[in-house]
Design a protein around this motif. Structure first.
Motif, PDB file in Angstrom:
ATOM      1  N   LEU A  93       8.881  26.973 136.192  1.00  0.00           N
ATOM      2  CA  LEU A  93       8.642  28.263 135.558  1.00  0.00           C
ATOM      3  C   LEU A  93       7.563  29.057 136.291  1.00  0.00           C
ATOM      4  O   LEU A  93       7.651  30.285 136.419  1.00  0.00           O
ATOM      5  CB  LEU A  93       8.223  28.048 134.098  1.00  0.00           C
ATOM      6  N   LEU A  94       6.553  28.370 136.787  1.00  0.00           N
ATOM      7  CA  LEU A  94       5.414  29.039 137.427  1.00  0.00           C
ATOM      8  C   LEU A  94       5.620  29.232 138.926  1.00  0.00           C
ATOM      9  O   LEU A  94       4.703  29.682 139.625  1.00  0.00           O
ATOM     10  CB  LEU A  94       4.139  28.223 137.174  1.00  0.00           C
ATOM     11  N   ASP A  95       6.800  28.913 139.412  1.00  0.00           N
ATOM     12  CA  ASP A  95       7.124  29.083 140.833  1.00  0.00           C
ATOM     13  C   ASP A  95       7.148  30.575 141.181  1.00  0.00           C
ATOM     14  O   ASP A  95       7.927  31.346 140.625  1.00  0.00           O
ATOM     15  CB  ASP A  95       8.496  28.445 141.097  1.00  0.00           C
ATOM     16  N   MET A  96       6.301  30.982 142.124  1.00  0.00           N
ATOM     17  CA  MET A  96       6.196  32.401 142.488  1.00  0.00           C
ATOM     18  C   MET A  96       7.132  32.790 143.628  1.00  0.00           C
ATOM     19  O   MET A  96       7.111  33.927 144.093  1.00  0.00           O
ATOM     20  CB  MET A  96       4.746  32.725 142.879  1.00  0.00           C
ATOM     21  N   SER A  97       7.989  31.869 144.085  1.00  0.00           N
ATOM     22  CA  SER A  97       8.896  32.179 145.189  1.00  0.00           C
ATOM     23  C   SER A  97      10.168  32.868 144.710  1.00  0.00           C
ATOM     24  O   SER A  97      11.047  33.184 145.505  1.00  0.00           O
ATOM     25  CB  SER A  97       9.261  30.900 145.950  1.00  0.00           C
ATOM     26  N   VAL A  98      10.272  33.082 143.394  1.00  0.00           N
ATOM     27  CA  VAL A  98      11.453  33.744 142.845  1.00  0.00           C
ATOM     28  C   VAL A  98      11.052  35.010 142.098  1.00  0.00           C
ATOM     29  O   VAL A  98       9.912  35.158 141.660  1.00  0.00           O
ATOM     30  CB  VAL A  98      12.255  32.816 141.897  1.00  0.00           C
ATOM     31  N   GLN A 139      17.716  36.308 135.268  1.00  0.00           N
ATOM     32  CA  GLN A 139      18.181  35.609 136.463  1.00  0.00           C
ATOM     33  C   GLN A 139      17.045  35.563 137.478  1.00  0.00           C
ATOM     34  O   GLN A 139      16.397  36.576 137.743  1.00  0.00           O
ATOM     35  CB  GLN A 139      19.364  36.339 137.082  1.00  0.00           C
ATOM     36  N   ALA A 140      16.810  34.373 138.051  1.00  0.00           N
ATOM     37  CA  ALA A 140      15.794  34.221 139.096  1.00  0.00           C
ATOM     38  C   ALA A 140      16.458  34.273 140.459  1.00  0.00           C
ATOM     39  O   ALA A 140      17.444  33.573 140.708  1.00  0.00           O
ATOM     40  CB  ALA A 140      15.046  32.902 138.931  1.00  0.00           C
ATOM     41  N   THR A 141      15.924  35.107 141.342  1.00  0.00           N
ATOM     42  CA  THR A 141      16.446  35.250 142.696  1.00  0.00           C
ATOM     43  C   THR A 141      15.381  34.846 143.698  1.00  0.00           C
ATOM     44  O   THR A 141      14.223  35.272 143.584  1.00  0.00           O
ATOM     45  CB  THR A 141      16.862  36.714 142.967  1.00  0.00           C
ATOM     46  N   ASP A 142      15.758  33.992 144.647  1.00  0.00           N
ATOM     47  CA  ASP A 142      14.824  33.572 145.693  1.00  0.00           C
ATOM     48  C   ASP A 142      14.395  34.792 146.509  1.00  0.00           C
ATOM     49  O   ASP A 142      15.230  35.554 146.989  1.00  0.00           O
ATOM     50  CB  ASP A 142      15.487  32.532 146.586  1.00  0.00           C
ATOM     51  N   ARG A 143      13.084  34.979 146.670  1.00  0.00           N
ATOM     52  CA  ARG A 143      12.569  36.180 147.337  1.00  0.00           C
ATOM     53  C   ARG A 143      12.951  36.235 148.815  1.00  0.00           C
ATOM     54  O   ARG A 143      13.069  37.320 149.389  1.00  0.00           O
ATOM     55  CB  ARG A 143      11.041  36.232 147.200  1.00  0.00           C
ATOM     56  N   GLN A 144      13.145  35.089 149.447  1.00  0.00           N
ATOM     57  CA  GLN A 144      13.461  35.072 150.877  1.00  0.00           C
ATOM     58  C   GLN A 144      14.962  35.089 151.140  1.00  0.00           C
ATOM     59  O   GLN A 144      15.466  35.903 151.913  1.00  0.00           O
ATOM     60  CB  GLN A 144      12.817  33.852 151.546  1.00  0.00           C
ATOM     61  N   GLY A 177      17.463  35.491 148.823  1.00  0.00           N
ATOM     62  CA  GLY A 177      18.264  36.323 147.944  1.00  0.00           C
ATOM     63  C   GLY A 177      19.224  35.542 147.072  1.00  0.00           C
ATOM     64  O   GLY A 177      20.018  36.123 146.324  1.00  0.00           O
ATOM     65  N   GLU A 178      19.155  34.215 147.136  1.00  0.00           N
ATOM     66  CA  GLU A 178      20.046  33.356 146.349  1.00  0.00           C
ATOM     67  C   GLU A 178      19.631  33.348 144.877  1.00  0.00           C
ATOM     68  O   GLU A 178      18.443  33.301 144.556  1.00  0.00           O
ATOM     69  CB  GLU A 178      20.000  31.925 146.901  1.00  0.00           C
ATOM     70  N   LYS A 179      20.612  33.384 143.998  1.00  0.00           N
ATOM     71  CA  LYS A 179      20.353  33.281 142.562  1.00  0.00           C
ATOM     72  C   LYS A 179      20.215  31.797 142.219  1.00  0.00           C
ATOM     73  O   LYS A 179      21.155  31.029 142.415  1.00  0.00           O
ATOM     74  CB  LYS A 179      21.483  33.931 141.758  1.00  0.00           C
ATOM     75  N   VAL A 180      19.047  31.408 141.717  1.00  0.00           N
ATOM     76  CA  VAL A 180      18.738  29.981 141.623  1.00  0.00           C
ATOM     77  C   VAL A 180      18.675  29.421 140.200  1.00  0.00           C
ATOM     78  O   VAL A 180      18.905  28.230 139.991  1.00  0.00           O
ATOM     79  CB  VAL A 180      17.417  29.666 142.346  1.00  0.00           C
ATOM     80  N   ARG A 181      18.350  30.244 139.209  1.00  0.00           N
ATOM     81  CA  ARG A 181      18.264  29.702 137.847  1.00  0.00           C
ATOM     82  C   ARG A 181      18.290  30.831 136.823  1.00  0.00           C
ATOM     83  O   ARG A 181      18.088  31.996 137.164  1.00  0.00           O
ATOM     84  CB  ARG A 181      17.001  28.860 137.666  1.00  0.00           C
ATOM     85  N   ARG A 182      18.541  30.445 135.555  1.00  0.00           N
ATOM     86  CA  ARG A 182      18.585  31.413 134.462  1.00  0.00           C
ATOM     87  C   ARG A 182      17.599  31.003 133.380  1.00  0.00           C
ATOM     88  O   ARG A 182      17.252  29.829 133.260  1.00  0.00           O
ATOM     89  CB  ARG A 182      19.993  31.502 133.877  1.00  0.00           C
ATOM     90  N   ALA A 183      17.157  31.981 132.603  1.00  0.00           N
ATOM     91  CA  ALA A 183      16.213  31.700 131.520  1.00  0.00           C
ATOM     92  C   ALA A 183      16.360  32.732 130.417  1.00  0.00           C
ATOM     93  O   ALA A 183      16.987  33.782 130.597  1.00  0.00           O
ATOM     94  CB  ALA A 183      14.786  31.695 132.051  1.00  0.00           C
ATOM     95  N   SER A 184      15.788  32.408 129.266  1.00  0.00           N
ATOM     96  CA  SER A 184      15.766  33.329 128.133  1.00  0.00           C
ATOM     97  C   SER A 184      14.364  33.911 127.992  1.00  0.00           C
ATOM     98  O   SER A 184      13.416  33.486 128.673  1.00  0.00           O
ATOM     99  CB  SER A 184      16.143  32.586 126.845  1.00  0.00           C
TER     100      SER A 184
END
Length: 284
Positions: A206-211, A222-227, A229-236
């Motif tokens: 959750l605290l990962d700042m790379s997305v 939706q979380a997208t990898d900043r480098q 551009g891949e969609k990596v995970r979902r959250a509410s």
């Protein structure tokens, strides 16, 4: 109290270890055992002392058909647990809670305390209309939201935590642990790749700042990898509030520390027991 619901005499004269062995060998998954125990116990309301695991009313109308309890999954699990209760002379209420404990023990490698003595209510002593008001419209611990309300999902989670008498740290560690064990009404908030393990992966991820998180709906992100551009995970919203709210983020940062796994597991088990025993007025 006069408005509380009757529960028949309790039986605590059985071999707890034998019951645990049968549960462990039953073929039920960790997620199924833990989610069912939570569904049974989390109906407790600190405000009027109704609900809870004692009585095993999750197997009766109206609780067995509540949407939040996943009726099809619940029916299969209850058939297995009721069979074990019949074979061992334990109450179904005890077996449901004990199954949740077995799941946590499997996932953590730690012992979870258990006090037998719950009874089993009957449909005759369960007023359907009276119990209908206990149905959760939302349960942030299971990432469940029946529909959109004017109140936000994260506020509804706080309301549920208040009804259960939980503190902010207890609420935080329970949500993180439940997600780690794969408990969510959908795939949102399931960040851990260590399936079936009670880890602090939810908070670390959750605290990962790379997305970068972006809204895809009123309660979906939706979380997208900043480098890449891949969609990596979902959250509410319920998941992400542990990163956006300053007080909850401070708690999440504590549990996310690499040297705090032991504290995370210990605190989770403590908070879990608090919910499982919330309606055990005979021992509290």
């Amino acid at each position: 109290l006069i408005w509380q619901d009757p529960i028949p005499a309790r039986n605590s004269n059985y071999d707890v270890d034998a019951v645990k062995t049968k549960i462990a060998d039953s073929g039920l998954s960790i997620q199924e055992m833990v989610e069912t125990a939570w569904a049974s116990a989390s109906t407790f309301r600190h405000t009027d002392m109704r609900g809870g695991a004692n009585g095993a009313r999750i197997r009766l109308e109206p609780q067995k058909n509540w949407e939040v309890n996943k009726p099809n999954q619940l029916s299969k699990i209850l058939n297995t647990l009721e069979s074990i209760a019949s074979e061992t002379r334990a109450s179904v209420a005890d077996v449901i809670v004990l199954a949740g404990n077995v799941g946590i023990e499997k996932a953590s490698g730690k012992s979870v305390p258990f006090t037998p003595g719950r009874g089993d209510a009957t449909q005759e002593h369960t007023d359907v209309e009276s119990f209908a008001v206990l149905e959760p419209e939302a349960d942030g611990f299971r990432n469940y939201l029946k529909k959109n309300f004017t109140v936000t999902p994260e506020e509804l989670m706080l309301d549920r935590a208040h009804l259960l008498g939980l503190t902010a740290p207890e609420m935080t560690v329970l949500v993180g642990g439940m997600r780690a064990l794969g408990i969510s009404s959908n795939d949102r908030g399931i960040f851990s790749e260590n399936k079936g393990k009670l880890t602090n992966d939810f908070f670390k991820t959750l605290l990962d700042m790379s997305v970068k998180w972006e809204a895809t709906g009123s309660n979906s992100y939706q979380a997208t990898d900043r480098q890449s551009g891949e969609k990596v995970r979902r959250a509410s919203r319920t998941d992400l509030v542990f990163g956006s709210n300053s007080q909850l983020r401070a708690l999440a940062e504590v549990y996310a520390q690499s040297d705090n796994h032991e504290k995370f597991v210990t605190d989770f088990i403590s908070a879990w027991n608090k919910v499982m025993n919330a309606d055990r007025f005979d021992i509290n």
